[in-house]
Design an enzyme around this catalytic site. Sequence first.
Site, PDB file in Angstrom:
ATOM      1  N   HIS A  19       1.014  -1.334   0.091  1.00  8.89           N
ATOM      2  CA  HIS A  19       0.052  -0.107   0.117  1.00  8.89           C
ATOM      3  C   HIS A  19       0.986   1.399   0.185  1.00  8.89           C
ATOM      4  CE1 HIS A  19      -3.529  -2.464   1.250  1.00  8.89           C
ATOM      5  NE2 HIS A  19      -2.511  -3.227   1.705  1.00  8.89           N
ATOM      6  N   GLU A 199      -7.107 -12.516   6.190  1.00  6.77           N
ATOM      7  CA  GLU A 199      -6.154 -11.775   6.897  1.00  6.77           C
ATOM      8  C   GLU A 199      -6.626 -12.122   8.423  1.00  6.77           C
ATOM      9  OE1 GLU A 199      -5.677  -7.637   6.515  1.00  6.77           O
ATOM     10  OE2 GLU A 199      -3.909  -7.560   7.444  1.00  6.77           O
TER      11      GLU A 199
HETATM   12  N1  ADE Z   1      -4.929  -1.041   4.222  1.00  6.31           N
HETATM   13  C1  ADE Z   1      -3.354  -1.114   4.416  1.00  6.31           C
HETATM   14  N2  ADE Z   1      -2.902  -2.080   4.715  1.00  6.31           N
HETATM   15  C2  ADE Z   1      -4.001  -2.932   4.986  1.00  6.31           C
HETATM   16  C3  ADE Z   1      -4.117  -4.444   5.537  1.00  6.31           C
HETATM   17  N3  ADE Z   1      -2.946  -5.152   5.849  1.00  6.31           N
HETATM   18  N4  ADE Z   1      -5.314  -4.918   5.463  1.00  6.31           N
HETATM   19  C4  ADE Z   1      -6.396  -4.477   5.100  1.00  6.31           C
HETATM   20  N5  ADE Z   1      -6.243  -2.988   4.699  1.00  6.31           N
HETATM   21  C5  ADE Z   1      -5.147  -2.455   4.602  1.00  6.31           C
HETATM   22 ZN    ZN Z   2      -2.516  -5.105   2.487  1.00  8.22          ZN
END
Ligand code: ADE
Ligand code: ZN
Length: 321
Positions: A19, A199
């Site tokens: 990101h 995640e």
């Molecule tokens: N935005 C930036 N990093 C992120 C992540 N690890 N999971 C979800 N959204 C994000």
């Molecule tokens: Zn991410």
Amino acid sequence: MADYRTIVQGLSKAELHIHIEGSLEPEMMFELAQRNRVSLPYDSVEAVRRAYDFTCLQDFLDLYYAGMQVLREEADFHDLADAYFRRAEADNVTHVEYFFDPQAHLERGVPIGTIMEGLMSATRDARERGTGVSLILCFLRHLSERDAFDVLEETADYHSEIVGVGLDSSEKGNPPSKFERVFAAARDQGFRLVAHAGEEGPPEYVWEALDVLGVDRIDHGNRALEDEALIARLRRDRVPLTVCPLSNLKLGVVDSLPAHPLKRMLDHGLLVTVNSDDPAYFGGYINENFERAARALELTETELATLAENSFAAAFGANPA
Ligand code: ADE
Ligand code: ZN
């Protein structure tokens, strides 16, 4: 065997899960705050780093959205991306597919042209240095599908610069299926598709990303390992997983690096890649992710080479335009 640092540095790599706003180092945060007269709730760079003490994804996201408020002008977006590309190039990254979060800037009143022109000028510079670069527009999943449609429309002038769309932000309670129609529209417009899934969210979210959204890659995917049928599906279709070990450690997705599923994913024959996610917040760029995972999981030189090869096999490549 040579030491991990030398091996990892010697491997040419693609980074597929970064990101760009997550590469905002505290030093640059302070510099931009001064430049733009934005006040920060910290009195030093050290105080910022001390605040990065997360126990879950939402803790991190709160600071991530607060930190990016210093990004106001085209030059800020340029400087942010430029610093990341140079840092990645130093790690022998030769191809990058980076996420950006336009909604997080548009809602603060930053015009789309400011965001895109800044990112694109740094992107062109990196390409001129020989680095392959593609952009992936992420929809913020805590917002509505209507908002996602709006940002797709607002970025229309730049679609030829964008290879794909993704889905990020708060996973729990925001399943991929919430975005079924906007992903279908994006696919019809020629975009490649990715989504963060598994995640923090359950294996069902990975299934939805595959079957409802039709994604080409899964970002993270850790919790897919809880479901044998899902593992078989990911293996059969060679669906890439863009895994981020230091992010997972910092956000409590794993309790320790030796407990990280990266090695098990390789053992299952999955197309797994290693990435940095938000390196300024999680304590390491891509090589640090490779090295620390390698040490914790005692990866072999062959496994490290496989991870690097996987990153190119999983890449979308250059923008279509
Ligand atoms: N935005 C930036 N990093 C992120 C992540 N690890 N999971 C979800 N959204 C994000
Ligand atoms: Zn991410």
